[in-house]
Motif scaffolding. Structure first.
Motif, PDB file in Angstrom:
ATOM      1  N   LYS A 153       0.841  -1.202   0.000  1.00 19.99           N
ATOM      2  CA  LYS A 153       0.000   0.000   0.000  1.00 19.99           C
ATOM      3  C   LYS A 153       0.873   1.249   0.000  1.00 19.99           C
ATOM      4  O   LYS A 153       1.898   1.294   0.676  1.00 19.99           O
ATOM      5  CB  LYS A 153      -0.908   0.021   1.233  1.00 19.99           C
ATOM      6  CG  LYS A 153      -1.996  -1.050   1.214  1.00 19.99           C
ATOM      7  CD  LYS A 153      -2.870  -0.927   2.465  1.00 19.99           C
ATOM      8  CE  LYS A 153      -3.974  -1.979   2.462  1.00 19.99           C
ATOM      9  NZ  LYS A 153      -4.816  -1.883   3.669  1.00 19.99           N
ATOM     10  N   ILE A 154       0.449   2.248  -0.737  1.00 16.45           N
ATOM     11  CA  ILE A 154       1.229   3.484  -0.871  1.00 16.45           C
ATOM     12  C   ILE A 154       0.329   4.677  -0.570  1.00 16.45           C
ATOM     13  O   ILE A 154      -0.703   4.869  -1.225  1.00 16.45           O
ATOM     14  CB  ILE A 154       1.785   3.625  -2.302  1.00 16.45           C
ATOM     15  CG1 ILE A 154       2.598   2.393  -2.683  1.00 16.45           C
ATOM     16  CG2 ILE A 154       2.603   4.897  -2.432  1.00 16.45           C
ATOM     17  CD1 ILE A 154       2.947   2.314  -4.168  1.00 16.45           C
ATOM     18  N   ASP A 155       0.720   5.442   0.429  1.00 13.52           N
ATOM     19  CA  ASP A 155       0.029   6.717   0.690  1.00 13.52           C
ATOM     20  C   ASP A 155       0.686   7.787  -0.169  1.00 13.52           C
ATOM     21  O   ASP A 155       1.882   8.054  -0.017  1.00 13.52           O
ATOM     22  CB  ASP A 155       0.151   7.076   2.169  1.00 13.52           C
ATOM     23  CG  ASP A 155      -0.266   8.522   2.447  1.00 13.52           C
ATOM     24  OD1 ASP A 155      -0.997   9.100   1.619  1.00 13.52           O
ATOM     25  OD2 ASP A 155       0.164   9.066   3.480  1.00 13.52           O
ATOM     26  N   MET A 201       2.601  -1.701   3.444  1.00 14.56           N
ATOM     27  CA  MET A 201       3.149  -0.336   3.545  1.00 14.56           C
ATOM     28  C   MET A 201       4.363  -0.171   2.633  1.00 14.56           C
ATOM     29  O   MET A 201       5.097  -1.104   2.375  1.00 14.56           O
ATOM     30  CB  MET A 201       3.563  -0.042   4.987  1.00 14.56           C
ATOM     31  CG  MET A 201       2.418   0.385   5.871  1.00 14.56           C
ATOM     32  SD  MET A 201       1.995   2.110   5.576  1.00 14.56           S
ATOM     33  CE  MET A 201       3.398   2.937   6.344  1.00 14.56           C
ATOM     34  N   SER A 202       4.567   0.992   2.176  1.00 15.27           N
ATOM     35  CA  SER A 202       5.606   1.253   1.194  1.00 15.27           C
ATOM     36  C   SER A 202       6.420   2.459   1.624  1.00 15.27           C
ATOM     37  O   SER A 202       5.921   3.355   2.304  1.00 15.27           O
ATOM     38  CB  SER A 202       4.922   1.541  -0.146  1.00 15.27           C
ATOM     39  OG  SER A 202       5.829   2.074  -1.059  1.00 15.27           O
ATOM     40  N   ASN A 203       7.675   2.458   1.241  1.00 16.35           N
ATOM     41  CA  ASN A 203       8.492   3.650   1.484  1.00 16.35           C
ATOM     42  C   ASN A 203       8.870   4.321   0.179  1.00 16.35           C
ATOM     43  O   ASN A 203       9.889   4.986   0.091  1.00 16.35           O
ATOM     44  CB  ASN A 203       9.745   3.251   2.264  1.00 16.35           C
ATOM     45  CG  ASN A 203       9.401   2.911   3.689  1.00 16.35           C
ATOM     46  OD1 ASN A 203       8.654   3.641   4.350  1.00 16.35           O
ATOM     47  ND2 ASN A 203       9.918   1.791   4.173  1.00 16.35           N
ATOM     48  N   LYS A 204       8.056   4.120  -0.815  1.00 21.38           N
ATOM     49  CA  LYS A 204       8.431   4.624  -2.134  1.00 21.38           C
ATOM     50  C   LYS A 204       8.100   6.092  -2.346  1.00 21.38           C
ATOM     51  O   LYS A 204       8.517   6.675  -3.336  1.00 21.38           O
ATOM     52  CB  LYS A 204       7.738   3.786  -3.216  1.00 21.38           C
ATOM     53  CG  LYS A 204       8.224   2.337  -3.246  1.00 21.38           C
ATOM     54  CD  LYS A 204       7.761   1.617  -4.481  1.00 21.38           C
ATOM     55  CE  LYS A 204       8.378   0.231  -4.584  1.00 21.38           C
ATOM     56  NZ  LYS A 204       7.876  -0.734  -3.588  1.00 21.38           N
ATOM     57  N   THR A 205       7.331   6.685  -1.468  1.00 23.82           N
ATOM     58  CA  THR A 205       6.959   8.090  -1.698  1.00 23.82           C
ATOM     59  C   THR A 205       8.054   9.037  -1.260  1.00 23.82           C
ATOM     60  O   THR A 205       8.827   8.755  -0.346  1.00 23.82           O
ATOM     61  CB  THR A 205       5.652   8.451  -0.969  1.00 23.82           C
ATOM     62  OG1 THR A 205       5.742   7.989   0.377  1.00 23.82           O
ATOM     63  CG2 THR A 205       4.466   7.827  -1.660  1.00 23.82           C
ATOM     64  N   PRO A 251      -6.528  12.933   4.763  1.00 29.91           N
ATOM     65  CA  PRO A 251      -5.226  12.396   4.376  1.00 29.91           C
ATOM     66  C   PRO A 251      -5.220  10.870   4.524  1.00 29.91           C
ATOM     67  O   PRO A 251      -6.004  10.312   5.303  1.00 29.91           O
ATOM     68  CB  PRO A 251      -4.264  13.064   5.365  1.00 29.91           C
ATOM     69  CG  PRO A 251      -4.937  14.364   5.701  1.00 29.91           C
ATOM     70  CD  PRO A 251      -6.414  14.019   5.762  1.00 29.91           C
ATOM     71  N   PHE A 272      -4.747   4.767   5.197  1.00 22.73           N
ATOM     72  CA  PHE A 272      -5.416   4.011   4.123  1.00 22.73           C
ATOM     73  C   PHE A 272      -6.920   3.846   4.364  1.00 22.73           C
ATOM     74  O   PHE A 272      -7.445   2.745   4.427  1.00 22.73           O
ATOM     75  CB  PHE A 272      -4.732   2.642   3.940  1.00 22.73           C
ATOM     76  CG  PHE A 272      -3.250   2.768   3.798  1.00 22.73           C
ATOM     77  CD1 PHE A 272      -2.697   3.362   2.667  1.00 22.73           C
ATOM     78  CD2 PHE A 272      -2.392   2.338   4.805  1.00 22.73           C
ATOM     79  CE1 PHE A 272      -1.314   3.494   2.537  1.00 22.73           C
ATOM     80  CE2 PHE A 272      -1.018   2.477   4.680  1.00 22.73           C
ATOM     81  CZ  PHE A 272      -0.481   3.054   3.550  1.00 22.73           C
ATOM     82  N   PHE A 314      -7.188  21.948   2.440  1.00 21.53           N
ATOM     83  CA  PHE A 314      -7.579  21.326   3.710  1.00 21.53           C
ATOM     84  C   PHE A 314      -6.411  21.369   4.686  1.00 21.53           C
ATOM     85  O   PHE A 314      -6.550  21.797   5.826  1.00 21.53           O
ATOM     86  CB  PHE A 314      -8.043  19.889   3.462  1.00 21.53           C
ATOM     87  CG  PHE A 314      -8.440  19.162   4.702  1.00 21.53           C
ATOM     88  CD1 PHE A 314      -9.685  19.382   5.279  1.00 21.53           C
ATOM     89  CD2 PHE A 314      -7.569  18.265   5.312  1.00 21.53           C
ATOM     90  CE1 PHE A 314     -10.055  18.715   6.437  1.00 21.53           C
ATOM     91  CE2 PHE A 314      -7.926  17.594   6.473  1.00 21.53           C
ATOM     92  CZ  PHE A 314      -9.167  17.812   7.035  1.00 21.53           C
TER      93      PHE A 314
END
Lengths: 356, 356, 356
Positions: free
Chosen positions: A204-206, B1-5, A319, A323, B236
């Motif tokens: 999952k990517i925020d 979860m990802s750390n790509k951002t 935000p 997720f 926001f």
């Protein structure tokens, strides 16, 4: 008095098998591409730079699949959904040929299903809409279904016919956007070193960023797509609606969320199929869109590309670091706008040039 | 979860000598040029008319220096200023080559100085950013310094290194935009008969016109430049900021003020260097921009061009007939937005065709 | 201090016979065309599709006459109407040559009449404005008259001279947009099967759709036309006006109403003359435009085209199913914005390809 104006079709006007050529062919130009960037903030390199596109293997820069989708969709509105109560869903959307600035697109639909609702006042119409380029080649095909008012509640219900829609576009039906050149995809320029191999199913990517949408912005975008649905433009008329104001075209939500999704999906600019999509809640001017993604599946598709099957969730004024999606009882949260399931093309690692 | 951002860099991430290739190369098109006119109201003839540009000596119409600047700047935001507290200043900005529609621009930065602030929570980072065209030729170079948050207040302060920045770009470093043809610059078409010779050092010009900026306008402009700073878009999130609302990108102020400055500087469309610039107060949607200029210096630069060194002051909700600037105690008035010191090219009289 | 800024001309500055070359020539591009679609929602096929235009007989897609009109008009504002109290009317507007993306347009005016008002403070100035392309060929000619302030109320009144203006453009002066190819105008693509023969004198058409106009939208449009009239842009200054806010450029009303008029006039995209026009009431941001048309006359003009003389009425916040216009005492209703009398070209039936 004249009867020359189009008041749109009603439920009883649609017959399964009926074919409609939609009006207003459109030459997509560099002006449209510039506006699409200005309206969404898109940063995917192959749409932004002719040189990048050419260097990796495209003949010229492709037009963003979503810009094409909105233009093809917009043409179908006067014939299909002018009297729609709701746009219920999408399926089997396939991008079949790369479209570039200078191409002229027209749009046709076939009615593939009808089913009257039990209230006798509305029905659901299923259509397959196709986009064609100036050579008559099919560039895009998708199904959607909309709830449409009946003109006359006493009109007898037609025999219900429902299309057999695939739950998702099969990997074998995915079309690679071009033949990539080995080690040509410059990761410094694209903004990320993550290739097909780096994404894992379940990840999952925020996407972190938020984008507020103003009335002027969604109106300019929706007119650019020559989509004429009154709910987006007639502020005076919409005062009397249950919303009390204009609704924002769902395509604006998709495009904004996809632009936000650059942060974490930098190399995955190219949508090649949409499996399913639902606009869960409406967006209004002044709301801020956030987005997160989940990797649902992955597959290699040739030409140096892999495909990621992604779920894209867009929210408003919420935000996405946690997720957000559904309540404990399984309903969508009231802040969730969009639940989109799609395939996107991303280079394999050996086609990338990974900087220091 | 990802750390790509990308969460952006923090103060302790920047090292002097470090070089960064920014993402998202951009082919500037006629669409961008049309949008720049629509968003600013620019009327300088060489950007507006291919025929005028060709007739005076350009190969084709040049792209407005500020459109180029904003695009090069925008690319640097994700790497340099995503966690910036403030954009403190500009220096040594030189426009080195004419850019035209069809050119593809990318952007690189080098860290040229760091200095932690005495509070231990922030520091100032100095960068030199360069723009390059599709041939790898440098088209623009400028320095800016920004205040950036530390990720960890306990991280030890680096050795302070400050770049040696020139107070202004030397006349010998100014590049003439093209070789002008004698008596070719049609003053009826450009809108003014005033040439280089007509401007005097110390002369002040009130540009008279006012331009109100809406949320949709600054967002569309800032996205056109692919500048992603959250403060401009996330309505926001910005409710929780000390401003309580979105901030307008300083480049919108500069471009609007320069478009207003047409009235009195009609032949001085071509910015060739920026000596220094400060965004003195923030601009918000609904505010109206006014502007005035002062001639600081002048010099001939070859090719038929002179250069005027101008100070451009932009204000909000304050007409400029009295040239507002500072209080008696020497602080900027709260209505002053911008104090910009730049060089602009303007034809010598014998290269102009002065109408009746 | 400088006197280089343009404060506009006053009534006593205008002399009959005086000729003015307006500044800021403009190359119209595909960017302008895309923006015009995005700002108006125009759907007429010959402006939207290069292929459609070529197939019916144009060399390339023509630029919408109104986009051309606004650009030519915009250039005249700094010289003619910067100090205008009101734009009183139009007459004898003829579109003489097709303009396409890539053409460069400039604009000239001649003063053809002056008449001081009895109050001694203002006067009416009549001008003929002409647009020319890059080859010096006239593409557009129209007359307008504006009420302009006197600089000095004591200045003696000039001898009144009034031009002899035609009540409408004679059919023999109408220029066919191109030579149509027989049976080439695809009605499925244009959106309507109604040809010249199908419209009857006296026929009224309610165009049904409504379009709300935002501040950002009219400002972006009016700047695109490089029209600099302060009343449209200076929100701070306009607070002190009798309206208390910005006025929307009348051309935005015309273009929006014409885009709405697609519904019922799908094949009548091409305006070839404007006989008369009055902006009856002002439009402000947030208002919703509706429109209806009446067929006043019809005539064949050659090349496969007929011409319809149409009256276009635009209203604000008032749907047009009852064709609103005037009160019983003969005054325009307060909701009526525009009363425009123009000629539009539409194909004869035998030049159309009527689908099943």
């Amino acid at each position: 008095m004249s009867n020359k104006t189009n008041s749109g079709h009603f439920f009883e006007d649609f017959k399964v098998g009926q074919s409609i050529q939609h009006a207003t062919p459109r030459t997509i130009t560099e002006g449209d591409v510039a506006l699409y960037i200005a309206l969404t903030g898109s940063r995917y390199a192959q749409f932004s730079s002719q040189k990048f596109a050419f260097d990796v293997g495209f003949e010229v820069a492709p037009v963003d699949s979503l810009l094409l989708f909105h233009i093809v969709f917009g043409k179908s509105v006067p014939d299909i959904s002018l009297n729609a109560v709701a746009n219920l869903g999408y399926a089997e959307c396939k991008f079949l040929r790369t479209v570039k600035a200078g191409d002229t697109i027209n749009s046709q639909s076939e009615i593939i299903g009808v089913k009257e609702n039990s209230n006798g006042k509305t029905g659901v119409v299923y259509v397959r809409t196709r986009g064609f380029n100036q050579f008559g080649k099919e560039v895009l095909s998708y199904c959607r279904w909309v709830m449409v008012n009946k003109r006359d509640a006493n009109h007898p219900a037609p025999r219900a016919e429902l299309p057999n829609l695939a739950p998702f576009v099969a990997p074998t039906d995915l079309v690679a956007p071009c033949e990539l050149k080995p080690e040509a995809w410059d990761c410094d320029l694209s903004g990320s070193k993550y290739s097909y191999e780096d994404y894992e199913i379940g990840e999952k990517i925020d996407h972190k960023d938020g984008m507020t949408v103003e009335e002027a912005e969604h109106q300019i975008a929706t007119r650019l797509y020559q989509n004429t649905a009154k709910v987006h433009f007639d502020g005076f008329g919409m005062k009397a609606s249950r919303f009390g104001k204009r609704l924002i075209y769902g395509g604006v939500v998709i495009s904004t969320a996809r632009a936000i999704a650059f942060n974490g999906l930098e190399n995955a600019g190219q949508i090649i199929a949409i499996n399913a999509g639902r606009h869960v809640n409406p967006l209004f001017a002044g709301d801020t869109i956030y987005a997160w993604s989940e990797v649902l599946d992955k597959v290699e598709i040739g030409g140096g590309w892999g495909a990621l099957r992604l779920r894209l969730i867009a929210t408003k004024d919420l935000p996405c670091d946690h997720f957000p999606l559904k309540t404990e009882s399984g309903d969508y949260l009231p802040d969730v706008l969009l639940d989109l399931d799609y395939w996107v093309a991303i280079p394999l690692r050996r086609f990338m040039q990974i900087g220091v």
